[in-house]
Each structure stands twice: as C-alpha cells, then as structure tokens.
Design a protein around this motif. Sequence first.
Motif, PDB file in Angstrom:
ATOM      1  N   MET A  37     -23.131  33.337  -7.635  1.00  0.00           N
ATOM      2  CA  MET A  37     -21.816  33.238  -8.226  1.00  0.00           C
ATOM      3  C   MET A  37     -21.504  34.563  -8.919  1.00  0.00           C
ATOM      4  N   ARG A  38     -20.250  34.985  -8.845  1.00  0.00           N
ATOM      5  CA  ARG A  38     -19.832  36.209  -9.523  1.00  0.00           C
ATOM      6  C   ARG A  38     -18.379  36.073  -9.953  1.00  0.00           C
ATOM      7  N   ILE A  39     -17.993  36.866 -10.894  1.00  0.00           N
ATOM      8  CA  ILE A  39     -16.601  36.852 -11.349  1.00  0.00           C
ATOM      9  C   ILE A  39     -15.785  37.720 -10.399  1.00  0.00           C
ATOM     10  N   HIS A  40     -14.736  37.135  -9.847  1.00  0.00           N
ATOM     11  CA  HIS A  40     -13.849  37.863  -8.937  1.00  0.00           C
ATOM     12  C   HIS A  40     -12.525  38.207  -9.622  1.00  0.00           C
ATOM     13  N   LEU A  41     -12.035  37.269 -10.466  1.00  0.00           N
ATOM     14  CA  LEU A  41     -10.738  37.444 -11.104  1.00  0.00           C
ATOM     15  C   LEU A  41     -10.774  36.790 -12.476  1.00  0.00           C
ATOM     16  N   THR A  42     -10.214  37.465 -13.440  1.00  0.00           N
ATOM     17  CA  THR A  42      -9.999  36.881 -14.758  1.00  0.00           C
ATOM     18  C   THR A  42      -8.590  37.283 -15.176  1.00  0.00           C
ATOM     19  N   SER A  43      -8.042  36.605 -16.167  1.00  0.00           N
ATOM     20  CA  SER A  43      -6.660  36.897 -16.523  1.00  0.00           C
ATOM     21  C   SER A  43      -6.502  37.128 -18.012  1.00  0.00           C
ATOM     22  N   GLY A  88     -14.373  45.681  -7.438  1.00  0.00           N
ATOM     23  CA  GLY A  88     -14.920  44.828  -8.491  1.00  0.00           C
ATOM     24  C   GLY A  88     -13.920  43.788  -8.949  1.00  0.00           C
ATOM     25  N   PRO A  89     -14.204  43.176 -10.082  1.00  0.00           N
ATOM     26  CA  PRO A  89     -13.326  42.111 -10.598  1.00  0.00           C
ATOM     27  C   PRO A  89     -11.900  42.609 -10.835  1.00  0.00           C
ATOM     28  N   GLU A  90     -10.958  41.713 -10.591  1.00  0.00           N
ATOM     29  CA  GLU A  90      -9.549  42.003 -10.829  1.00  0.00           C
ATOM     30  C   GLU A  90      -9.129  41.370 -12.149  1.00  0.00           C
ATOM     31  N   LEU A  91      -8.213  42.017 -12.835  1.00  0.00           N
ATOM     32  CA  LEU A  91      -7.619  41.490 -14.058  1.00  0.00           C
ATOM     33  C   LEU A  91      -6.185  41.099 -13.732  1.00  0.00           C
ATOM     34  N   LEU A  92      -5.898  39.804 -13.853  1.00  0.00           N
ATOM     35  CA  LEU A  92      -4.555  39.287 -13.612  1.00  0.00           C
ATOM     36  C   LEU A  92      -3.740  39.437 -14.885  1.00  0.00           C
TER      37      LEU A  92
END
Length: 132
Positions: free
Chosen positions: A1-7, A50-54
């Motif tokens: 599991m990994r972080i793909h998107l956070t807002s 890497g992870p996206e910031l919404l």
Amino acid sequence: MRIHLTSIFVDDQRAARTFYTEVLGFEVRHEIPLGDDFWLTVVSPEAPDGPELLLEPSGHPAVKPYRDAMLEDGIPLAQFTVADLQAEYERLTSLGVLFTQPPTDIGTAHVAVFDDTCGNLIQLVAMKPAAT
C-alpha cells in the motif's frame, strides 16, 4: 500500500494554483474542469511520479469550522520535506510568504510553519541525519 493522492482544502483554486506552483514550485499534474471548480492536483518536480496533492475546494460546510480550529491552534494541515530548511525559509520569505513559526530545532529535525494564503498552515520539515 502507498499514498497516491492526498488533499488540502483551499479557499480559491486559482489562487492556490498560483501559490503552489509559482511560489512553492510544485507542478500541475491534473487540471480538469468540474463545473465552477477543477480536479486540480500538483506534484513535486523532485518526484513527478510521486504522490499528488489535490487542491480541494473548501465549500463543504464542515470545512470552515475544522480549518478555523486548526488555524486558531496553530496546527499545520500538511507537511512538506525540504533538504535545506534555512535556504527554503529565506527563499520563501523573499517572495513574501508569511511564516508563523521560523526555523526551529526540534531534536530530530528542523521545522518551520507558513501560511499558504489559501486558508491553511503548512509545515516544512528538514530531517537531521540519523546519529550513528
């Protein structure tokens, strides 16, 4: 599991886009119109896959009391890592960014907190090398 998107909630997506790209240096990954708003994500140029910031519109009624309480207590809603906190502090300060906490040594890291102009406090973190 990994972080793909956070807002993170923002008051104005267009202003947030400008601040997060032109001031902080992130790059737009997605900007898809959705009525009056956008599905607007940014990524670090250091980790473009890497992870996206919404940059999420803050219109939901639960957002204002939550963010007001976090601001009142001085609690950052996101943390970003940097290699050289002092240099980043000086760069951002020269661009007019308001810091609510200057660079501070907390033992295992140096941290600073700034106002993102979009309704949030953001913490910068520079980890110290692990003791050997």
